[in-house]
Design an enzyme around this catalytic site. Structure first.
Site, PDB file in Angstrom:
ATOM      1  N   GLU A 120      29.945  58.731  54.818  1.00  0.00           N
ATOM      2  CA  GLU A 120      31.405  59.274  54.554  1.00  0.00           C
ATOM      3  C   GLU A 120      32.282  57.979  54.009  1.00  0.00           C
ATOM      4  O   GLU A 120      32.924  58.231  53.108  1.00  0.00           O
ATOM      5  CB  GLU A 120      32.090  59.585  55.970  1.00  0.00           C
ATOM      6  CG  GLU A 120      31.870  61.147  55.932  1.00  0.00           C
ATOM      7  CD  GLU A 120      33.008  61.901  55.127  1.00  0.00           C
ATOM      8  OE1 GLU A 120      32.929  62.145  53.973  1.00  0.00           O
ATOM      9  OE2 GLU A 120      34.032  62.235  55.803  1.00  0.00           O
ATOM     10  N   THR A 168      41.023  61.672  48.884  1.00  0.00           N
ATOM     11  CA  THR A 168      41.157  61.220  50.328  1.00  0.00           C
ATOM     12  C   THR A 168      41.914  60.201  50.138  1.00  0.00           C
ATOM     13  O   THR A 168      42.647  59.815  51.068  1.00  0.00           O
ATOM     14  CB  THR A 168      39.926  61.519  50.942  1.00  0.00           C
ATOM     15  OG1 THR A 168      39.167  62.551  50.922  1.00  0.00           O
ATOM     16  CG2 THR A 168      39.819  60.959  52.509  1.00  0.00           C
TER      17      THR A 168
HETATM   18  N1  HSE Z   1      40.838  62.909  58.854  1.00  0.00           N
HETATM   19  C1  HSE Z   1      40.503  62.932  57.392  1.00  0.00           C
HETATM   20  C2  HSE Z   1      41.838  62.529  56.514  1.00  0.00           C
HETATM   21  C3  HSE Z   1      39.620  63.605  56.770  1.00  0.00           C
HETATM   22  O1  HSE Z   1      42.529  63.677  56.913  1.00  0.00           O
HETATM   23  O2  HSE Z   1      42.168  61.849  55.937  1.00  0.00           O
HETATM   24  C4  HSE Z   1      39.303  63.583  55.365  1.00  0.00           C
HETATM   25  O3  HSE Z   1      38.292  62.782  55.174  1.00  0.00           O
END
Ligand code: HSE
Length: 291
Positions: A120, A168
């Site tokens: 990830e 993201t």
């Molecule tokens: N918790 C993470 C975010 C999930 O909201 O940025 C996405 O990878």
């Protein structure tokens, strides 16, 4: 040739930023692995043209390295990248489970969570477990630095995915660095309510507990139509609505009998704004399955 199917996931659920996650019954990625001298990757399926096959840049390359398990890895994407549905986490989770089996590494499912999270990090720039934990373990997960807690839960979900790209990395840049004690108290209350709702399979409590006044309002600005879609879903009977992961997916919790009405209301609202979208009528489901 071990093959693993890992589900889409939705992280955060509003009040549980970087902590809560759920596995969804649909859609999913399928990963096939075969022993090789060095790791090679082949990607097909949804959005595959945007996914690098270079092991240094693909989420599963880091997983193969971490398990010292070089392989030819075929990824069949059912989950579009940059969707907020844990696309890279699903590939990483499926690869971790399949390679662990291929090389007989003997790791438990929980031990595979931080290994998949390394994959990830390659795409999001940050290793967090809130997508990989539910992708591997299934159900509702609470991922903290002290470990992962998993709860099986039976809750109906609608996720709508607009044809908008939100990375993201960008969505993390808008997260506020500070908050007030009032907001903190509110968020703790909501997160606790949501957790109780998961234990009771109660969509009303889960929906109420998804409220979040810290991260979601900042990120909503990145998703054209988010406020209107949220409003429409609630009017159609959703018990709670929030951004799925980093977006642009929008997640609604519903009663099972109301799923179709909620999905249609969300799709119609995106369409009114000229945005193509698709809806998944799904539910909290199982983790990675090995064939
Ligand atoms: N918790 C993470 C975010 C999930 O909201 O940025 C996405 O990878």
């Amino acid at each position: 040739m071990p093959t693993a199917r890992a589900p889409a996931t939705s992280a955060n659920l509003g009040s549980g930023f970087d902590v809560f996650g759920i596995a969804l019954s649909r859609p999913a990625d399928v990963v096939r692995v075969e022993r090789a001298e060095r790791t090679t990757i082949e990607v097909t399926g949804a959005g595959s043209q945007f996914i690098p096959e270079d092991p240094e840049k693909n989420t599963v390359g880091a997983v193969a390295d971490a398990l010292d398990a070089p392989a030819h890895i075929e990824i069949d994407k059912g989950i579009r990248p940059a969707s907020g549905l844990g696309s890279s986490a699903a590939s990483a989770a499926a690869a971790a489970v399949a390679l662990n089996d291929l090389y007989d590494r003997g790791k438990s499912r929980k031990e595979l969570v931080p290994i998949a999270a390394k994959g990830e990090a390659v795409v999001s720039g940050d290793a967090h477990d809130d997508n990989v934990a539910p992708a591997i373990l299934g159900g509702f997960t609470i991922a903290t630095p002290d470990g992962v807690t998993q709860v099986d839960a039976d809750i109906s979900i609608v996720v709508t995915l607009p044809e908008i790209v939100v990375s993201t990395r960008d969505a993390r840049k808008v997260v506020p660095r500070e908050t007030t004690v009032e907001r903190l108290v509110e968020t703790v209350g909501n997160a606790a309510t949501l957790t109780a709702g998961m234990y009771r399979d109660d969509p009303t409590l889960v929906g109420r507990g998804m409220k979040d006044g810290i991260v979601t309002p900042a990120r909503a600005k990145l998703i054209d139509g988010y406020d209107a879609v949220r409003e429409a879903a609630l009017e159609a009977g959703a018990t709670g609505v929030t951004i799925s992961g980093a977006g642009p997916g929008v997640l609604a919790v519903t009663h099972e009998w109301n799923q179709r009405a909620v999905a249609n209301a969300m799709l119609d609202t995106f369409e009114d704004r000229g945005i193509d979208a698709r809806a998944y009528q799904t539910e909290i489901g199982e983790g990675t399955r090995l064939y």
